[in-house]
Design a protein around this motif. Structure first.
Motif, PDB file in Angstrom:
ATOM      1  N   LYS A   1      -3.911   7.795  -9.258  1.00 26.97           N
ATOM      2  CA  LYS A   1      -4.065   9.215  -8.956  1.00 26.97           C
ATOM      3  C   LYS A   1      -4.395  10.002 -10.218  1.00 26.97           C
ATOM      4  CE  LYS A   1      -1.479  13.150  -7.067  1.00 26.97           C
ATOM      5  NZ  LYS A   1      -0.195  13.576  -6.450  1.00 26.97           N
TER       6      LYS A   1
ATOM      7  N   ALA B   1       0.824  -1.213   0.000  1.00 23.62           N
ATOM      8  CA  ALA B   1       0.000   0.000   0.000  1.00 23.62           C
ATOM      9  C   ALA B   1       0.854   1.257   0.000  1.00 23.62           C
ATOM     10  CB  ALA B   1      -0.944  -0.005   1.197  1.00 23.62           C
ATOM     11  N   GLU B   2       2.016   1.204   0.652  1.00 21.51           N
ATOM     12  CA  GLU B   2       2.885   2.375   0.742  1.00 21.51           C
ATOM     13  C   GLU B   2       3.793   2.526  -0.467  1.00 21.51           C
ATOM     14  OE1 GLU B   2       4.491   5.790   1.761  1.00 21.51           O
ATOM     15  OE2 GLU B   2       2.966   4.838   3.020  1.00 21.51           O
TER      16      GLU B   2
ATOM     17  N   GLN C   1      10.870   8.165   0.336  1.00 23.71           N
ATOM     18  CA  GLN C   1      10.117   7.805  -0.858  1.00 23.71           C
ATOM     19  C   GLN C   1      10.920   6.955  -1.846  1.00 23.71           C
ATOM     20  OE1 GLN C   1       6.731   8.458  -1.138  1.00 23.71           O
ATOM     21  NE2 GLN C   1       7.194   8.975   0.998  1.00 23.71           N
TER      22      GLN C   1
ATOM     23  N   LEU D   1      -6.435   1.860  -2.853  1.00 20.28           N
ATOM     24  CA  LEU D   1      -5.253   1.117  -2.423  1.00 20.28           C
ATOM     25  C   LEU D   1      -5.439   0.507  -1.035  1.00 20.28           C
ATOM     26  CD1 LEU D   1      -2.392   3.501  -3.593  1.00 20.28           C
ATOM     27  CD2 LEU D   1      -2.652   1.122  -4.306  1.00 20.28           C
ATOM     28  N   VAL D   2      -5.847   1.326  -0.088  1.00 12.71           N
ATOM     29  CA  VAL D   2      -5.891   0.901   1.306  1.00 12.71           C
ATOM     30  C   VAL D   2      -7.103   0.034   1.619  1.00 12.71           C
ATOM     31  CG1 VAL D   2      -6.087   1.721   3.693  1.00 12.71           C
ATOM     32  CG2 VAL D   2      -4.542   2.869   2.082  1.00 12.71           C
TER      33      VAL D   2
ATOM     34  N   HIS E   1       0.018   3.634  -7.516  1.00 17.74           N
ATOM     35  CA  HIS E   1      -0.614   4.821  -6.934  1.00 17.74           C
ATOM     36  C   HIS E   1      -0.616   5.967  -7.930  1.00 17.74           C
ATOM     37  CE1 HIS E   1      -0.679   7.861  -3.330  1.00 17.74           C
ATOM     38  NE2 HIS E   1      -1.742   7.967  -4.120  1.00 17.74           N
TER      39      HIS E   1
ATOM     40  N   LYS F   1      -6.024   6.687  -3.101  1.00 12.66           N
ATOM     41  CA  LYS F   1      -5.574   6.207  -1.786  1.00 12.66           C
ATOM     42  C   LYS F   1      -6.609   5.294  -1.164  1.00 12.66           C
ATOM     43  CE  LYS F   1      -2.364   6.248   1.363  1.00 12.66           C
ATOM     44  NZ  LYS F   1      -1.022   5.713   1.068  1.00 12.66           N
ATOM     45  N   ASP F   2      -7.863   5.655  -1.310  1.00 19.43           N
ATOM     46  CA  ASP F   2      -8.942   4.830  -0.780  1.00 19.43           C
ATOM     47  C   ASP F   2      -8.944   3.452  -1.438  1.00 19.43           C
ATOM     48  OD1 ASP F   2     -11.624   4.392   0.608  1.00 19.43           O
ATOM     49  OD2 ASP F   2     -12.184   4.184  -1.496  1.00 19.43           O
TER      50      ASP F   2
ATOM     51  N   GLU G   1      -6.300  11.835  -6.210  1.00 20.27           N
ATOM     52  CA  GLU G   1      -5.537  11.347  -5.054  1.00 20.27           C
ATOM     53  C   GLU G   1      -6.415  10.714  -3.984  1.00 20.27           C
ATOM     54  OE1 GLU G   1      -2.656  10.502  -2.204  1.00 20.27           O
ATOM     55  OE2 GLU G   1      -2.566  10.782  -4.380  1.00 20.27           O
ATOM     56  N   THR G   2      -7.522  11.332  -3.650  1.00 17.78           N
ATOM     57  CA  THR G   2      -8.358  10.823  -2.567  1.00 17.78           C
ATOM     58  C   THR G   2      -8.909   9.440  -2.877  1.00 17.78           C
ATOM     59  OG1 THR G   2      -8.994  13.063  -1.915  1.00 17.78           O
ATOM     60  CG2 THR G   2     -10.400  11.257  -1.158  1.00 17.78           C
TER      61      THR G   2
END
Length: 329
Positions: free
Chosen positions: A258, A248-249, A302, A270-271, A254, A267-268, A263-264
């Motif tokens: 994105k 996830a990181e 990163q 992915l997690v 990602h 991320k949702d 982005e929002t």
């Protein structure tokens, strides 16, 4: 050696390839001159792979829709040019079976995975495929729940009988280039990490590999015996949580998510969908698992690789033995 900071939104061939990192889809820059397409994207579809996996699963177990299915089923990119199709299921020994398929005019992506319940120490089935008109980038593996480089008993339990299968497809789908040492602990001796020029013939080889690997995983599932030792169940749960936290990181996907959905929502996705379980299987943070990535200010480095070493050629021999001399800096 570090990959470009550009994300999967580029997806073409590098002049010099980056070392490969999970979640098993490398990062590429576009060439200045466009190559002439070698295959029409409309001629292939990863839906065929998903349908096979679901049909085979239903022959072995009872698949029920996951609670995630109601929320995560389909999305359209912000520009309206890409469609994201998602599906998710669960079963007695399967915590989550999920798929993400992305189709645009220039690329197709499949991210398919099956995560076992913590009461089983089975590998995680992982298929990450990217296709453009000119190139395919592939990772197919039964990702080990525990480190097969140092835990021989676990390696022999799940992979000893699968080495011939891995050797077969390692010859048909050769090693794809540099693989970072950090990534290696998430792979098995039978991993297929490859890239090749797109063609109908290679597509059929890949489909054959997917079928054989998935049937092998289902055989392991059939043979798996539920763990009753609380400490071992806790260990399995933490191992899967560590895997999910890493992916996830450090997932290069990602970037493309994105770009497509913002982005929002990226991320949702992915997690809470692709690597669902981070909030349920454990409470440790990324830096608690991987403290070497901690910057002086306490943030996460990163960079893809901290050790700075990679594998240019396959780091396992034909017997499935780890060959550490393949390390390159």
């Amino acid at each position: 050696m570090e990959c470009s900071s550009s994300s999967l939104s580029s997806f073409s061939i590098l002049r010099k390839p980056c070392p490969f990192v999970p979640p098993f889809t490398p990062i590429y820059r576009k060439r200045k001159q466009q190559r002439r397409p070698l295959i029409q994207l409309s001629a292939i579809s990863y839906n065929k792979f998903i349908h096979f996996a679901l049909d085979e699963s239903k022959r072995r177990t009872h698949l029920a829709p996951s609670p995630l299915q109601e929320r995560y089923n389909s999305m359209v990119s912000m520009d309206g040019n890409a469609e994201l199709q998602m599906s998710s299921f669960k079963a007695t020994k399967i915590r989550l079976l999920r798929s993400l398929c992305i189709e645009t005019q220039t690329m197709q992506v499949l991210d398919f995975a099956v995560f076992p319940e913590p009461e089983f120490d089975m590998p995680i089935f992982c298929a990450n495929f990217f296709t453009s008109a000119n190139v395919n980038i592939v990772v197919l593996d039964l990702n080990p729940l525990h480190n097969v480089i140092i835990e021989r008993e676990y390696r022999d339990k799940y992979y000893k009988g699968l080495i011939p299968l891995g050797v077969k497809y390692a010859e048909l789908l050769p090693w794809g280039g540099k693989l970072t040492s950090e990534s290696l602990k998430f792979f098995s001796p039978i991993v297929i990490w490859t890239r090749f020029t797109s063609s109908p013939q290679k597509y059929e080889v890949l489909y054959s590999a997917f079928m054989d690997y998935y049937k092998a995983w289902l055989e392991l599932m059939d043979q798996a015996v539920v763990e009753t030792n609380a400490s071992q169940i806790k260990r399995n749960r933490e191992a899967q949580h560590r895997y999910l936290t890493w992916r996830a990181e450090k997932d290069p996907g990602h970037g493309v998510l994105k770009r497509l959905i913002g982005e929002t929502q990226a991320k949702d996705l992915l997690v809470n969908f692709l690597f669902n379980g981070i909030d349920k299987l454990g409470s440790k943070s990324f830096l608690e698992y991987f403290p070497e990535y901690c910057c002086e200010d306490g943030t996460i480095n990163q960079k893809r690789s901290i050790i700075g070493k990679s594998y240019e050629s396959r780091p396992w021999d034909r017997k499935g033995e780890f060959v550490s001399s393949n390390f390159e800096s």
